[in-house]
Write a protein that holds these residues in place. Structure first.
Motif, mmCIF file in Angstrom:
data_model
loop_
_atom_site.group_PDB
_atom_site.id
_atom_site.type_symbol
_atom_site.label_atom_id
_atom_site.label_comp_id
_atom_site.label_asym_id
_atom_site.label_seq_id
_atom_site.Cartn_x
_atom_site.Cartn_y
_atom_site.Cartn_z
ATOM 1 N N GLU A 214 53.680 -31.816 83.719
ATOM 2 C CA GLU A 214 54.105 -32.946 82.894
ATOM 3 C C GLU A 214 54.206 -34.216 83.725
ATOM 4 O O GLU A 214 54.568 -34.189 84.905
ATOM 5 C CB GLU A 214 55.468 -32.672 82.249
ATOM 6 N N TYR B 218 56.632 -23.804 76.153
ATOM 7 C CA TYR B 218 55.761 -24.307 75.099
ATOM 8 C C TYR B 218 54.321 -24.238 75.576
ATOM 9 O O TYR B 218 54.041 -24.083 76.771
ATOM 10 C CB TYR B 218 56.133 -25.742 74.712
ATOM 11 N N VAL C 154 50.384 -25.836 75.763
ATOM 12 C CA VAL C 154 49.578 -27.060 75.798
ATOM 13 C C VAL C 154 48.119 -26.663 75.602
ATOM 14 O O VAL C 154 47.618 -25.758 76.275
ATOM 15 C CB VAL C 154 49.748 -27.815 77.129
ATOM 16 N N ARG D 206 50.510 -30.786 72.648
ATOM 17 C CA ARG D 206 51.599 -29.852 72.931
ATOM 18 C C ARG D 206 52.071 -29.199 71.642
ATOM 19 O O ARG D 206 52.098 -29.843 70.591
ATOM 20 C CB ARG D 206 52.786 -30.558 73.583
ATOM 21 N N LEU E 123 55.318 -28.357 70.588
ATOM 22 C CA LEU E 123 56.736 -28.497 70.863
ATOM 23 C C LEU E 123 57.558 -28.208 69.611
ATOM 24 O O LEU E 123 57.157 -28.567 68.498
ATOM 25 C CB LEU E 123 57.055 -29.920 71.332
#
Length: 467
Positions: free
Chosen positions: A120, A101, A103, A87, A89
């Motif tokens: 998630e 965000y 991935v 990720r 983040l």
């Protein structure tokens, strides 16, 4: 004693019920839930095979679900470990603010994955046994006696309170090519401050019958610091004179009040080596140190009341009300941490937890970001009383120019604290998290007035703070 035993015996059943409901929501497709409901209805109305043939519909529905579930489990286990993820983040997020965000997915399998969805894998919000046995947690005065006895409505409220994050809809991943990176954008909304732990991700798709979700676990644990919710607030220009800061010449220099150089004198035992004037020592042959004038500058304090347990016990409220009051106080403190004084003054953030914590910020010493990270991890004091806060402030009164108090109540111990600070001559601004209006809150009080801030209308309350 019997009620406590009943709660302890109900907990395993409620936990299994939560797992079953979660399986229906996450493990079955809408068509799968329809088939499941149809099968249950057929089982109920076809319990006597002599009256009708609905038992055949039940058998068909059960067979379809079992076959689809077995196929989904085999497919998910065969694909496990073939995809890795990372990720992108940020370091921090804010409560209630959606966070987008990216991935990155990397497929290490032998075949291209098609028509999958990414979402998630959230932390488990199931209440602990200790939470469920504490009747104050999740309690509601409107519950009927049977609901209070069995505890299911309170269980649902505890589940909602334990949810730390809300995620968006699963995002489609059309192709996962072998040995190639695929980027997917996800969205989450933090619901609670503090450290948010994301255990991993799910790749999902319906099985060939469209009844059960094939789920592939993608392990990727990461943490994110969630900052308190903030509201617009006016700048507080507090009165108060500059105070002497003993031993604070480096602190004074950090805020632009550098010391005035007076002269040189001979070295005395205990002088800091940093004050030695090396050229003079070389010329005279004896150590010489620089002497500075003592410094005075403005230093305010933002004091957060953390003694929520005493409020709950005195008022007889549920623990949820006490927690909501404390969270509101943290949000008020977070909203004010950059609105007190000017850019050349210092601000001390002070509260009591396992010990007394005091963090100083200002120009050159960290700013709003540091305070927000500290407040993100602040917790109510597990024990103690407001007297500890009073004792911590007594030793700092001589250094402070003014104080802003964010209190959880305005009862006798807290009024005593305010009276002690007022007798010291410090300008005070008192903000109290309360549902009462100002006249009721200040009834019988002749000291500095306290301004109430409703825990559900924090923005309105802060907008009414007099500059």
């Amino acid at each position: 004693m019997n009620v406590a035993w009943l709660r302890a015996s109900l907990y395993p059943g409620l936990r299994r019920l939560e797992r079953w409901q979660r399986f229906q929501h996450q493990g079955l497709t809408p068509l799968g839930r329809f088939v499941l409901g149809l099968g249950f209805a057929a089982a109920i109305f076809g319990i006597d095979p002599r009256l009708n043939q609905l038992y055949q519909l039940f058998t068909l529905a059960l067979s379809l679900l079992l076959f689809a579930g077995l196929a989904a489990v085999v497919d998910g286990r065969w694909r496990r470990g073939q995809v890795s993820a990372s990720r992108e983040l940020p370091r921090t997020a804010s409560v209630g603010t959606p966070l987008d965000y990216r991935v990155r997915l990397h497929c290490r399998g032998r075949r291209t994955w098609r028509a999958w969805f990414l979402t998630e894998r959230l932390p488990d919000p199931t209440p602990t046994r200790a939470q469920f046995r504490d009747s104050r947690q999740g309690a509601d005065a409107g519950d009927a006696w049977f609901d209070r006895l069995m505890g299911y409505p309170r269980w649902r409220r505890l589940l909602a309170a334990n949810r730390a994050v809300r995620v968006g809809e699963p995002q489609a991943v059309d192709h996962l090519s072998v040995n190639q990176l695929t980027q997917v954008r996800l969205r989450l909304t933090p619901l609670r401050r503090g450290y948010l732990r994301l255990p991993g991700l799910w790749l999902t798709r319906p099985d060939p019958l469209g009844l059960v979700q094939v789920r592939v676990r993608v392990p990727r644990e990461q943490s994110l610091l969630v900052l308190p919710r903030r509201y617009p607030a006016p700048r507080l220009s507090l009165p108060g004179r500059r105070q002497y800061q003993p031993g604070g010449w480096t602190l004074a220099g950090a805020v632009g009040d550098s010391q005035e150089f007076i002269g040189l004198r001979e070295y005395r035992p205990g002088d800091s080596p940093r004050l030695i004037h090396w050229p003079s020592w070389a010329r005279s042959g004896s150590p010489q140190v620089k002497e500075f004038q003592d410094e005075f500058f403005t230093r305010h304090a933002l004091v957060l009341d953390t003694f929520a347990a005493s409020v709950s016990l005195n008022a007889g409220d549920a623990r949820d009300a006490s927690d909501a009051t404390f969270e509101a106080a943290v949000s008020v403190a977070a909203s004010l941490c950059d609105r007190i004084g000017d850019e050349d003054s210092l601000l001390d953030l002070l509260f009591v937890g396992a010990e007394t914590y005091c963090f100083t910020g200002g120009r050159g010493l960290g700013g709003v970001g540091q305070f927000l990270e500290i407040l993100a991890c602040a917790q109510p004091a597990a024990a103690g009383s407001v007297a500890q806060l009073e004792q911590a402030l007594r030793g700092r009164i001589g250094q402070l120019s003014a104080l802003v108090l964010v209190l959880l109540a305005f009862d006798a111990p807290r009024r005593k604290l305010v009276r002690t600070l007022a007798r010291a001559g410090l300008p005070l601004r008192i903000l109290v998290i309360s549902t009462r209006d100002a006249p009721a809150l200040n009834a019988g009080w002749s000291g500095p007035p306290a301004q109430p801030i409703h825990p559900e209308r924090i923005g309105e309350g802060l907008a009414q703070v007099v500059e």
